[in-house]
Design a protein around this motif. Structure first.
Motif: not given
Length: 665
Positions: A410-430
């Motif tokens: 997610v930090a990768g996306l953010r660093a590439l300026d894809f802020e919105q996509q970073a926001e919508r990358s959800i780690h559905f963890s369990y």
RNA sequence: GCGCCCGUAGCUCAGUUGGAUAGAGCGGCUGGCUUCGAACCAGUAGGUCGGGAGUUCGAAUCUCUCCGGGCGCACCA
């Protein structure tokens, strides 16, 4: 139905606060909360909003509540509002109108569906061995969440990522080639011979464990892995050929295993195509161009391309532990490839896979798999792949131990300026599925002294430590078959088996869903094999009983009443004056609310709990009201309608959980 | 060392985002099949919500701290 009333009441209060009290909720920082009263005698809904307003309005909650009720006026569907306790607003619904609306199939307010596409990625099992219980938790969780989203009107694409060129596949290839001296033809023969008694995925399960142990005993042999990985990546030679054979065969095993539980996929993106189509190269350029990573000149990471820790950690501990993206030997790490893959999911990579049909499910639905080359132009229309990827929300169903790596992606996306996509990358963890010490004993697994003291033991494919998915399912079916046979000995064996299978799969899905995602499941055969109490079969049983009443009615030569003409709003109101009947109808009408909450919290367990509550409520209804022998015509018609309503709601809820309803139990 | 998660009835777990007297299943005990099938239902016993402090009208829920358990923190995936 209940849900649309909830939202109506909510918006009425919201508007009233804005218009007459000058309170803007988005500014005030809270929303109108609607809860279920502690006691049913308090009413049908409760709003604690007066408490929240007390401070800012500087008035007693009781007074605010009174003013608010006065100001809101009448709300359609609401019979009365009363002030209780220190300032609760308790709402009583208009029972007749509520029942009539349900009867006429009143519009269920479907939440304004997100127009975009959602990708849910789940399962993702390394194709080198049989699936185990931990993989089942992943797939059932993911599949159920998909069903939830689709029911709520979202467009969902299901992806199952296949790492067919990784270390794990390589290790099995090492086992076949170096330890067992087998040729690709030998392996192909083993695959062809795959049967109940010589399962290829089971054979690989053992071989993988054996190879791992061999590495441990002979560390030099790790060179075999390196050599295999190298040849697999290069894409030619016997080892590469064998890797393809193994991975493809195991993927088929996994798809079959998951299909037993009703779990399906749309597309299988493969690691091999990510390599051949050079997804990473495009991603690398992008990362360098936008300065998301830098070349380390000194220190322990000298010669590597790294992402600074400040990108994915708190700013306070910057300069600590940067994450290596490209090794000093020029080879990209797993996380790097994952960033490229995540970019592709959002359509941000500027590249796409080619696709070919993989398999079709019995109903004709096609599963597609990625390829490195375009399909021939002579392909028929039905071989044209739909557009995959290009999502605007992505859920990655991955266990919690990979949180750190998901953060880096997610930090990768953010660093590439894809802020919105970073926001919508959800780690559905369990949390993981572990084995209870008792379970290990059942399996005949010997534990080390320190492991024996632990509350549970982690499943490990590498050690061959785990409960295989298909073994567990088989065991459940046998157990269910015993129950079915004892009740329906006269029935054909095939029918008995079909019913037992549905019960077994229902039990398994429910068992994996009843725990919230943050709970470690210490797997226990006794609990998983249980068909009583809070289990899938309990819910199935309630549904079967509801259906049986309606079936029995017709067997006795009575027609199902025309509820629309026989049940007026007045007769609804008369019948629903019965407190128990009303409370039961309320519970039954809350599927939408339960689904909404489960999606909002990302907890399929909440929906599972509701399914159980619904079944429990029906069991009470069944016990309390004898229906077929009811002498009063209006009451009988009403009870029959309730029965049908229960049946439909139970079926709907079970369908979202991916649980089917057997013809009998 | 740092980060995340967990600790609620004998056991396994919920707890609607801070609300009214803390719930369910299993197990225990007592009862219910000549009724729409008992894989069910009713009743009953069982709690310092790990300990302590704080925040406020109000805390299982938020903050701090301590105790106990688990998992992460690679030029592995």
């Amino acid at each position: 139905m209940f849900h649309s009333l909830e939202t109506r009441i909510q918006s009425a209060f919201r508007a009233c606060l804005a218009d007459k009290f000058g309170v803007q909720l988005d500014i005030a920082g809270f929303d109108i909360v609607i809860e279920q009263p502690k006691q049913t005698s308090f009413g049908d809904l409760a709003l604690p909003v007066a408490f929240q307003l007390a401070k800012s309005l500087k008035q007693a909650p009781r007074k605010i509540a009174a003013d608010l009720v006065e100001a809101v006026g009448t709300i359609p569907g609401v019979a009365a509002m009363e002030i209780a306790g220190n300032g609760y607003i308790n709402v009583r619904l208009d029972r007749g109108a509520f029942g009539a609306a349900l009867l006429s199939g009143g519009p269920e307010a479907v939440a304004a569906a997100d127009p975009g596409k959602t990708i849910v990625e789940h399962t993702n099992i390394n194709p080198n061995k049989a699936a185990h219980i931990g993989h089942l938790r992943n797939a059932v969780l993911g599949d159920t969440f998909v069903r939830m989203l689709r029911t709520a009107g979202r467009t969902v694409e299901v992806q199952n990522y296949i790492d067919n060129t990784g270390v794990q596949v390589a290790d099995v290839v090492v086992g076949f080639h170096f330890l067992e001296h087998k040729t690709p033809a030998d392996v192909a023969a083993l695959i062809a011979a795959d049967s109940k008694h010589a399962r290829f995925d089971y054979l690989c399960w053992d071989l993988y464990a054996r190879t791992s142990q061999y590495y441990k005993d002979n560390p030099d042999s790790l060179a075999w892995r390196a050599q295999t990985l190298h040849e697999v990546e290069a894409g030619h030679g016997e080892l590469a050929e064998m890797a393809h054979l193994v991975a493809d065969a195991i993927v088929d095993c996994h798809l079959a295993t998951m299909l037993r539980l009703g779990i399906r996929y749309n597309v299988l993106p493969r690691e091999s195509e990510i390599l051949h189509l050079k997804f990473w190269a495009s991603c690398f350029e992008l990362l360098k161009e936008r300065k998301a990573i830098y070349f380390e000149e000194e220190g322990k990471n000298k010669g590597c391309w790294v992402m600074p820790s400040s990108a994915f950690r708190g700013a306070d501990e910057a300069n600590e532990d940067s994450k290596v993206i490209v090794r000093s030997n020029g080879i990209v790490t797993y996380v790097g490839k994952d960033i490229a893959y995540q970019l592709w999911k959002f359509g941000l990579l500027g590249k796409d896979f080619f696709y070919k049909p993989h398999t079709a499910y019995p109903d004709g639905q096609q599963v597609w798999v990625s390829t490195a080359t375009p399909q021939s132009e002579t392909s028929q229309i039905e071989n044209q792949a739909p557009a995959f990827g290009k999502a605007d929300t992505v859920y990655n169903v991955i266990d919690v131990r990979q949180s750190y790596l998901q953060d880096v992606v997610v930090a990768g996306l953010r660093a590439l300026d894809f802020e919105q996509q970073a926001e919508r990358s959800i780690h559905f963890s369990y949390e993981m599925v572990a084995l209870s010490p008792r379970c290990c004993a059942d399996l005949g697994i010997e534990l080390s002294e320190e492991d024996a003291k632990r509350p549970y033991v982690e499943v490990s494919g590498r050690k061959g430590l785990g409960v295989k998915a298909d073994d567990l399912m088989d065991k459940l079916i046998e157990s269910a078959l015993g129950e079915v046979a004892s009740r329906h000995a006269e029935d054909p064996v095939e029918t008995q088996r079909a019913v037992a299978t549905e019960i077994a799969m229902g039990a398994l899905r429910y068992f994996l869903l009843k725990f919230t995602r943050t709970t470690v499941i210490a797997f226990d055969f006794q609990e998983a094999l249980s068909f009583v109490g809070e289990t899938g079969p309990y819910v199935q049983y309630a549904t079967v009983r509801a259906r049986n009443i309606l079936k029995k009615l017709q067997e006795r030569g009575e027609a199902l009443p025309d509820f629309g003409t026989e049940l007026s709003a007045e007769s609804m109101a008369r019948q629903l004056a019965n407190e128990d009947a009303w409370q039961m109808l309320l519970v039954a009408s809350k599927v939408g609310s339960a689904l909404d909450r489960a999606i909002a919290t990302g907890e399929p367990a909440h929906l599972a709990k509701y399914a159980f509550l619904l079944a429990q409520t029906f069991s009470n209804f069944y016990q309390e009201f004898p229906i077929l022998i009811e002498p009063d015509r209006e009451k009988k018609v009403f009870l029959l309608w309730m029965t049908g309503f229960f049946a439909r709601q139970l079926e709907r809820t079970l369908a979202i959980l991916g649980i089917t309803v057997p013809v009998y139990m």
